[in-house]
Design a protein around this motif. Structure first.
Motif, PDB file in Angstrom:
ATOM      1  N   GLY A  25       0.983  -1.193   0.006  1.00 34.72           N
ATOM      2  CA  GLY A  25       0.123  -0.107   0.069  1.00 34.72           C
ATOM      3  C   GLY A  25       0.650   1.075   0.084  1.00 34.72           C
ATOM      4  O   GLY A  25       0.229   2.355  -0.195  1.00 34.72           O
ATOM      5  N   LYS A  26       1.980   1.334   0.145  1.00 33.96           N
ATOM      6  CA  LYS A  26       2.972   2.489   0.354  1.00 33.96           C
ATOM      7  C   LYS A  26       4.205   2.004  -0.765  1.00 33.96           C
ATOM      8  O   LYS A  26       5.421   2.477  -0.530  1.00 33.96           O
ATOM      9  CB  LYS A  26       3.657   2.832   1.628  1.00 33.96           C
TER      10      LYS A  26
ATOM     11  N   HIS B  57       6.848   2.599  -3.360  1.00 26.82           N
ATOM     12  CA  HIS B  57       7.567   3.723  -3.952  1.00 26.82           C
ATOM     13  C   HIS B  57       8.955   3.532  -4.287  1.00 26.82           C
ATOM     14  O   HIS B  57       9.617   2.618  -3.608  1.00 26.82           O
ATOM     15  CB  HIS B  57       7.091   5.181  -3.066  1.00 26.82           C
TER      16      HIS B  57
ATOM     17  N   ASN C 280       5.524   7.199  -6.549  1.00 28.09           N
ATOM     18  CA  ASN C 280       4.487   6.537  -6.167  1.00 28.09           C
ATOM     19  C   ASN C 280       4.132   5.297  -7.231  1.00 28.09           C
ATOM     20  O   ASN C 280       3.879   5.331  -8.159  1.00 28.09           O
ATOM     21  CB  ASN C 280       3.188   7.152  -5.924  1.00 28.09           C
TER      22      ASN C 280
ATOM     23  N   SER D 117       2.193   2.461  -6.080  1.00 31.21           N
ATOM     24  CA  SER D 117       1.301   1.785  -5.507  1.00 31.21           C
ATOM     25  C   SER D 117      -0.131   2.368  -6.417  1.00 31.21           C
ATOM     26  O   SER D 117       0.026   3.430  -7.063  1.00 31.21           O
ATOM     27  CB  SER D 117       1.035   2.154  -3.993  1.00 31.21           C
ATOM     28  N   ASN D 118      -1.204   1.779  -5.986  1.00 28.51           N
ATOM     29  CA  ASN D 118      -2.423   2.303  -6.844  1.00 28.51           C
ATOM     30  C   ASN D 118      -3.104   3.112  -6.156  1.00 28.51           C
ATOM     31  O   ASN D 118      -4.300   3.702  -6.317  1.00 28.51           O
ATOM     32  CB  ASN D 118      -3.340   1.051  -7.200  1.00 28.51           C
ATOM     33  N   SER D 119      -2.745   3.728  -5.003  1.00 29.36           N
ATOM     34  CA  SER D 119      -3.352   4.854  -4.135  1.00 29.36           C
ATOM     35  C   SER D 119      -2.529   5.958  -3.609  1.00 29.36           C
ATOM     36  O   SER D 119      -1.147   5.554  -3.677  1.00 29.36           O
ATOM     37  CB  SER D 119      -4.043   3.888  -2.845  1.00 29.36           C
ATOM     38  N   PRO D 120      -2.961   7.132  -3.039  1.00 21.82           N
ATOM     39  CA  PRO D 120      -2.095   7.867  -2.660  1.00 21.82           C
ATOM     40  C   PRO D 120      -1.164   7.599  -1.464  1.00 21.82           C
ATOM     41  O   PRO D 120      -1.904   6.946  -0.642  1.00 21.82           O
ATOM     42  CB  PRO D 120      -2.981   9.204  -2.106  1.00 21.82           C
ATOM     43  N   ILE D 121      -0.101   8.077  -1.148  1.00 22.89           N
ATOM     44  CA  ILE D 121       0.663   7.538  -0.017  1.00 22.89           C
ATOM     45  C   ILE D 121       1.004   9.054   0.816  1.00 22.89           C
ATOM     46  O   ILE D 121       1.278   9.972   0.369  1.00 22.89           O
ATOM     47  CB  ILE D 121       1.971   7.265  -0.324  1.00 22.89           C
TER      48      ILE D 121
END
Length: 195
Positions: free
Chosen positions: A26-27, A29, A47, A49-53
């Motif tokens: 989830g993180k 990078h 980044n 991943s598939n979501s903001p970190i």
């Protein structure tokens, strides 16, 4: 890719940052290899991943080393700048446990190797990397063991160790039907670790 302003302590000068690929679930990078100034330290983070970190304040993203500029004579007409990074964290032989049967020549070789790759060693829990792990079980029945009895002082030590691991994002809180007891191990250096 984002450029992120970071803090770098009390050092004043240029800082060399090696490329790092992090695979925390989830993180995910990547930190780009760069030279930045301590006056306005900025590093590039991609980044993957598939979501903001979002990183907590105080999180160690990368380790930089002070660097010095040196002139390198390529030939008689051309001069190019070469950046050599050096480390202020030198490993001394006294801090490494080495068997007494190992000779002086081999001890020095080991020390040279350790100092060449000093950036590969974490100096604190927050600098540890993370690994995603899958455990394949033989059946669906959860394995559960009762915790060992700990004194109040031992519970306090365990809490400090767990808080340190949580803050360094080495572990995360999770509800699970599986449970194993914690065993405190006293090390020769006097510190305590969980096993």
């Amino acid at each position: 890719m984002s450029n992120v302003e970071v803090s770098c302590g009390v050092y004043i000068g240029d800082i060399f940052v090696e490329c790092k690929l992090r695979s925390n679930l989830g993180k995910e990078h990547c930190i780009g290899r760069c030279i930045t100034s301590s006056q306005n330290p900025i590093i590039s983070i991609l980044n993957t991943s598939n979501s903001p970190i979002v990183f907590q304040e105080g999180t160690v993203l990368a380790r930089g080393e002070p660097c010095v500029m040196e002139q390198l004579q390529e030939d008689s007409e051309n001069t190019v700048n070469l950046v050599q990074h050096r480390t202020d964290h030198v490993i001394e032989i006294e801090s490494v446990q080495v068997d007494d049967s190992i000779g002086t020549k081999h001890r020095q070789s080991l020390l040279d190797l350790l100092n060449e790759f000093t950036d590969c060693f974490a100096r604190s829990t927050s600098e540890l990397g993370n690994t995603q792990m899958n455990i394949v079980l033989t059946d669906d029945k959860p394995v559960t063991y009762r915790p060992y009895k700990l004194s109040q002082m031992e519970r306090s030590e365990v809490r400090e160790i767990i808080d340190d691991l949580l803050q360094g994002e080495v572990i995360r809180e999770f509800d699970s039907p599986y449970a194993s007891p914690i065993l405190l191990v006293k090390k020769k250096q006097g510190n305590t670790e969980c096993a």
